[in-house]
Scaffold this motif. Sequence first.
Motif, mmCIF file in Angstrom:
data_model
loop_
_atom_site.group_PDB
_atom_site.id
_atom_site.type_symbol
_atom_site.label_atom_id
_atom_site.label_comp_id
_atom_site.label_asym_id
_atom_site.label_seq_id
_atom_site.Cartn_x
_atom_site.Cartn_y
_atom_site.Cartn_z
ATOM 1 N N ARG B 358 -4.820 13.933 -54.208
ATOM 2 C CA ARG B 358 -6.058 12.965 -54.664
ATOM 3 C C ARG B 358 -6.952 13.599 -53.213
ATOM 4 N N ALA B 359 -6.268 13.973 -51.651
ATOM 5 C CA ALA B 359 -7.922 15.092 -50.745
ATOM 6 C C ALA B 359 -7.851 16.058 -51.568
ATOM 7 N N LYS B 360 -7.436 16.852 -52.377
ATOM 8 C CA LYS B 360 -8.336 17.762 -52.738
ATOM 9 C C LYS B 360 -9.180 17.707 -54.029
ATOM 10 N N LEU B 361 -8.609 16.601 -54.305
ATOM 11 C CA LEU B 361 -9.824 16.273 -55.990
ATOM 12 C C LEU B 361 -10.899 16.047 -54.951
ATOM 13 N N PHE B 365 -14.542 17.121 -55.221
ATOM 14 C CA PHE B 365 -15.923 16.388 -55.701
ATOM 15 C C PHE B 365 -17.304 16.481 -55.130
ATOM 16 N N GLU B 366 -16.732 16.523 -53.420
ATOM 17 C CA GLU B 366 -17.711 16.441 -52.266
ATOM 18 C C GLU B 366 -18.024 18.248 -52.425
ATOM 19 N N GLU B 367 -17.372 19.381 -52.675
ATOM 20 C CA GLU B 367 -18.210 20.451 -53.250
ATOM 21 C C GLU B 367 -19.575 20.176 -54.263
ATOM 22 N N ALA B 368 -18.871 19.666 -55.566
ATOM 23 C CA ALA B 368 -19.770 19.773 -56.626
ATOM 24 C C ALA B 368 -21.317 19.413 -56.811
ATOM 25 N N LEU B 409 -10.005 7.408 -57.588
ATOM 26 C CA LEU B 409 -9.158 8.042 -56.766
ATOM 27 C C LEU B 409 -10.834 8.882 -55.209
ATOM 28 N N VAL B 410 -11.241 8.721 -55.417
ATOM 29 C CA VAL B 410 -12.394 9.679 -55.029
ATOM 30 C C VAL B 410 -13.504 8.655 -54.350
ATOM 31 N N PRO B 435 -22.468 11.312 -55.981
ATOM 32 C CA PRO B 435 -21.861 10.840 -54.813
ATOM 33 C C PRO B 435 -21.535 9.780 -54.301
ATOM 34 N N HIS B 436 -21.136 8.846 -53.056
ATOM 35 C CA HIS B 436 -20.752 8.300 -52.213
ATOM 36 C C HIS B 436 -22.287 7.568 -52.043
ATOM 37 N N PHE B 437 -22.273 6.050 -51.763
ATOM 38 C CA PHE B 437 -23.493 5.311 -52.029
ATOM 39 C C PHE B 437 -24.966 5.887 -53.055
ATOM 40 N N GLY B 438 -24.110 6.201 -53.472
ATOM 41 C CA GLY B 438 -26.131 7.186 -54.633
ATOM 42 C C GLY B 438 -26.344 5.859 -56.158
ATOM 43 N N GLU B 439 -25.996 5.072 -55.692
ATOM 44 C CA GLU B 439 -26.309 4.245 -56.799
ATOM 45 C C GLU B 439 -27.651 4.224 -57.081
#
Lengths: 101, 463
Positions: B358-361, B365-368, B409-410, B435-439
């Motif tokens: 999960r940490a790898k996933l 995602f962060e990279e993408a 998961l992310v 991405p996080h908080f990108g609503e």
Amino acid sequence: MKIDRAEARRIADLAHLEFDDAGLDRMAAEMTKILTYIDQLREVDVEGFEERERHVTPMREDEPRPSVDREVALNAREQVARNAPAWRDGFFVVPKVIGGD
Amino acid sequence: MTDLLDLPWTEGRADVSPREYVDACLRAIEARDEKVHAFLHVNADADAAALPIAIKDNIVARNMPTTCGSQILRDFVSPFDATVVERLRASGASIVGKTNLDEFAMGSSTEHSAFGPARNPWDLSRVAGGSSGGSAAAVAARMVPAALGSETGGSVRQPAALCGVVGFKPTYGRVSRWGLVAFASGLDQIGVVTKTVRDCAEVFGIIAGHDPRDSTSSTHDVDDYAADVSAGVKGLRFGIVREAVEQLGGEVRANFDAAVDVLRRGGAIIEEASVPSIGYAIAIYYIVANAEASANLSRFDGVRYGHRSERARTLDEVYFDSRGEGFGAEVKRRIMLGTFALSSGYYDAYYGRAQRVRAKLRHEFEEAFRSFDYLVTPTSPEAAFPIGAKTEDPLAMYLNDVFTAPANLVGTPAIAVPSGFNAEGLPLSLQIMGPHFGERALFRAAGFFENETGYWKKAPLST
């Protein structure tokens, strides 16, 4: 990963779940199938990735404070009693756990 | 004549009194829910309100039942309101009912409800998806303008996709879970179902925000989420997740390609993105979610609330028999898998390893998201399937969440927006992840897509 009846019984005891033998055998077979699918995680190179990386739940300061407002709290006791399977004199009632036979 | 409930909430509410709006919902439920079974409880005394809303029956509302779709809680009545319910009431909303769900939100079809499945309004012989199938079906069948659901692995987006409505999961921590019955606390998040993207952004704005009673709830500022729904997608970068779609064919692939073309014609930059570990999401999910579920569901012990077995004579029998009688097959299966994954001798090989993958996933995602504003996939690998088609094959059911579980998961936000219909007239759906908080940006992209295509305007024939 193969789960047999004895292993399923061990897990059911840990989980506090009652099964008859047929139910336990069915559960063991289903768990085996699902865990075989999950076993693909073994092939992943996880070098450099830690189990606890950033998955830590923040804790608030340990200061007592009400979690519901006063009016709700005042009525809660009656509703808690109504939701309880057995209730007497402000206590939950359970079968005797000490002494006896 | 256009029925009030065919209009988006943001348009319909202007022309109608709060009393009329709520009564229209109650009448629609009366007329349609016998067939659809979206509701487990209808609040016939619902107050007049500018926003009549249904909430999934694992979110508590004061003095209303909360069954979680389970026999173990069939008689439970909540003494308090969930934070989301408090916020809705404070903004003038009224709870018109509690919606059907897979037991404890564990499932992808609402067939695991102890009270019978919700049915898909587009074809009553098919599933509504799950676990928030009742919320999706209630909005699709025009019984309410909006509903809340909850997500652990796609339980808002997948039923929304199968029912042809908008389904949205916020960033983990964006909405308080106080009063949401816990399934997997490291994944759970409350989401929104509506007909249109603007409605979704507006309702989300009401429930978003920090709550000290949920220690995972974020202090990040709440945004004006509907501000950009008409701003278009020119110059925005969308990544098609290669590993997710490369083996996809048939109607879902064709529909997805057509959806991407809509974005491209709007001036979006479309490229291939790579998230190499995305195919492991379901395997990770069924370890992490079940492990947490096995701990969370230990509270249902027949002592303080919920079902107690009548044959129990000892305290151990109260535990074993109450849980054995009260939980359905899928819930037991998940508790067993989770207990196994946490048990001595297997913890590192299963739970520990799943968390590391999960940490790898998450890293991928962060990279993408360094290269892309959005990642896109279909929401579900197939349209609504017939009731009964997967109930004997748990793994086949789990794989229905293959595109939705990664965002849980992310912890990133994601939205499902209707993308048309297959040859049988069943809805299909595009998933847009941010991405996080990108609503706010998510509603922008989804709003553009909806405005170009307008699929939400078609109502199911069976209503």
